[in-house]
Write an enzyme that holds these catalytic residues in place. Structure first.
Site, short mmCIF file in Angstrom:
data_model
loop_
_atom_site.label_atom_id
_atom_site.label_comp_id
_atom_site.label_asym_id
_atom_site.label_seq_id
_atom_site.Cartn_x
_atom_site.Cartn_y
_atom_site.Cartn_z
N PRO A 19 -2.88 -11.26 10.94
CG PRO A 19 -0.83 -11.56 11.99
CD PRO A 19 -1.55 -11.83 10.69
CG ASP A 20 -5.81 -5.78 14.30
OD1 ASP A 20 -5.02 -5.10 14.98
OD2 ASP A 20 -6.73 -5.29 13.63
CB ILE A 21 0.15 -5.69 14.76
CG1 ILE A 21 0.63 -6.68 13.69
CG2 ILE A 21 1.28 -5.33 15.72
CD1 ILE A 21 1.51 -6.08 12.63
CE LYS A 38 -8.22 -2.46 14.13
NZ LYS A 38 -7.13 -2.69 13.18
CG ASN A 51 -0.25 0.01 2.52
OD1 ASN A 51 0.40 0.99 2.85
ND2 ASN A 51 -0.33 -1.08 3.27
CG PHE A 79 -2.22 6.29 13.54
CD1 PHE A 79 -1.36 6.09 14.61
CD2 PHE A 79 -2.22 7.52 12.90
CE1 PHE A 79 -0.51 7.09 15.04
CE2 PHE A 79 -1.37 8.53 13.32
CZ PHE A 79 -0.52 8.32 14.39
N1 CTP Z 1 -3.51 -2.57 12.40
C1 CTP Z 1 -2.69 -3.56 12.85
N2 CTP Z 1 -2.72 -4.79 12.25
C2 CTP Z 1 -3.54 -5.03 11.22
C3 CTP Z 1 -4.39 -4.01 10.74
C4 CTP Z 1 -4.34 -2.78 11.35
O1 CTP Z 1 -1.93 -3.34 13.80
N3 CTP Z 1 -3.52 -6.22 10.65
C5 CTP Z 1 -3.52 -1.30 13.11
C6 CTP Z 1 -2.94 -0.12 12.36
O2 CTP Z 1 -1.56 0.02 12.60
C7 CTP Z 1 -3.72 1.04 12.95
C8 CTP Z 1 -5.07 0.43 13.26
O3 CTP Z 1 -4.85 -0.97 13.34
O4 CTP Z 1 -3.17 1.46 14.17
C9 CTP Z 1 -6.15 0.70 12.28
O5 CTP Z 1 -5.74 0.43 10.98
P1 CTP Z 1 -6.73 0.61 9.78
O6 CTP Z 1 -6.04 0.16 8.52
O7 CTP Z 1 -7.33 1.96 9.80
O8 CTP Z 1 -7.86 -0.40 10.21
P2 CTP Z 1 -8.26 -1.82 9.76
O9 CTP Z 1 -8.16 -2.76 10.89
O10 CTP Z 1 -7.52 -2.20 8.54
O11 CTP Z 1 -9.80 -1.61 9.48
P3 CTP Z 1 -10.57 -1.24 8.12
O12 CTP Z 1 -9.73 -1.74 7.00
O13 CTP Z 1 -11.84 -1.96 8.30
O14 CTP Z 1 -10.73 0.26 8.15
#
Ligand code: CTP
Length: 409
Positions: free
Chosen positions: A312-314, A350, A217, A332
């Protein structure tokens, strides 16, 4: 009508501004004004080359002080010798810091007034490099800067983008307001986050499809890197886990380079325990469920179809930790519509303490750009900040973090 009241953050501070010979010298005139607006007094020294770009008269008019250009000037020596000039400042700022003056400072040369002052001073020095991209990337320049940083010299910028020489890349001098923010930090007498550990994620992640292709991205890493730098300047021992970007690793920060979301997660978990976690990375939400061993070829199999699995969502993982959950977890939310509503929901979902929400729709130019307009969402409510450079947003966020840890920057 909007009225802006500038904080007098530099009242009584004496800045010695050394302007070296680069096209960015014109921005240094604005820098003089910005520093003075905040209460600083500014004395200007110009190299001979600088005088080809801006005149001593302009710098004298803006600083309301005589401008010094000569090492051996009878008038200057009788009024103020070079030793006094360098000692009677709280901070020396070199902007633009050309490859030439950085090399002289690294070597300790003293052939002209500017170089002599950098050698003769016992005060902190801040440099704002500016030069052509090839000169910037040259190992000699990078080695000189590394030497200067190892001696405690502060650095702000450079940014990347269109350069005056017509090329594109790193080497563009930091904007005057970013330099002002760096001046404020360099003059920060206390380090309120001393003894704290901070973890910051930044940049995009790249998710491979085959050995040569990936899904990524547009995140530049500018905001995350700036936050790591700001936390480190306030004294936190800072670890920056970053996906692929062109941003330089901020000085003094422990830098861990990763590519994929899973690598980023592993690096973050390895960094725990920390007191503060700021997840500013634009992590890819999905990855291809299988990565081809060989480059996928056109032809035989028709158009390839990719199957995705969720990464995974970090942020959520860190916020959901048990005994080693950081005391403050900041995420963020990059949104393109209904910014506040989506960000508030994201904070809850989150488990983050704060969410810094920003509008990244193309019209705002936030992605890859230098300006950011953010809203800080906490359990107490929403704090909307005016548009600011990413360095300013970082400094303000770091200040707010420092405040909840009991200190003020
Ligand atoms: N983030 C993360 N790990 C992921 C996805 C997101 O740690 N796999 C964290 C980003 O670093 C940021 C926050 O989650 O602090 C939100 O990221 P964002 O891209 O806005 O959210 P998404 O979870 O991707 O939600 P969506 O795509 O539905 O807006």
């Amino acid at each position: 009508m909007t009225e802006t009241i500038l904080p007098l953050t530099l009242t009584g501070r004496r800045i010695l501004l050394i302007i070296a010979g680069g096209i960015a010298a014109y921005k240094s005139l604005d820098l003089i004004r910005r520093l003075r607006e905040r209460g600083a007094s500014v004395r200007v020294v110009m190299t001979e080359a600088a005088q080809h770009f801006v005149t001593p008269l302009a710098a004298a008019a803006l600083s309301e002080n005589p401008v010094h250009t000569e090492l051996f000037s009878l008038t200057d020596e009788s009024e103020m010798g070079h030793i006094r000039l360098s000692r009677e400042a709280d901070l020396l700022v070199v902007a633009p810091a050309t490859a030439d003056i950085l090399a002289k400072a690294a070597l300790g040369l003293a052939g002209d007034l500017a170089a002599t002052l950098l050698l003769a001073t016992d005060k902190p020095i801040l440099v704002a490099p500016a030069m052509n991209v090839v000169m910037w990337n040259h190992p000699a320049t990078q080695a000189n800067l590394a030497t200067l940083r190892s001696r405690g010299v502060f650095q702000v910028g450079p940014g990347s983008g269109d350069l005056a020489c017509g090329e594109v890349g790193g080497g563009r001098m930091a904007e005057p307001l970013d330099i002002v923010a760096a001046v404020e930090l360099a003059l920060t007498p206390i380090r309120p986050l001393q003894g704290r550990r901070a973890l910051v994620t930044s940049g995009p992640t790249f998710e491979p499809i085959d050995p040569v292709r990936y899904i990524g991205n547009r995140s530049s890493g500018k905001q995350g890197h700036a936050i790591a730098a700001a936390l480190q300047r306030l004294g936190a021992e800072t670890i920056l886990v970053a996906g692929p970007t062109h941003e330089p690793a901020p000085p003094g920060v422990r830098f861990v380079a990763v590519e994929t979301a899973r690598e980023m997660l592993d690096a973050c978990l390895a960094a725990l325990p920390v007191d503060i976690a700021v997840c500013a990375a634009a992590v890819a939400d999905w990855r291809a469920d299988t990565v081809a061993d060989q480059k996928i070829k056109k032809g035989a199999g028709g158009t390839p179809v990719l199957h995705f699995v969720e990464n995974p969502d970090i942020l959520a993982t860190i916020a959901g930790r048990g005994s080693d959950r950081p005391a403050l977890v900041v995420g963020f939310a990059a949104e393109t519509q209904d910014v506040l509503a989506h960000a508030q929901a994201k904070r809850q979902r989150k488990g983050a303490d704060w969410i810094v929400a920003n509008d990244v729709s193309p019209a705002t130019g936030t992605f890859g750009g230098d300006l950011n307009t953010v809203h800080v969402i906490t359990a107490e409510g929403i704090d909307s900040w005016p548009p600011a450079t990413k360095a300013e947003v970082a400094a303000r966020l770091a200040g707010r973090i420092a405040a909840i840890f009991g200190g003020r920057p």
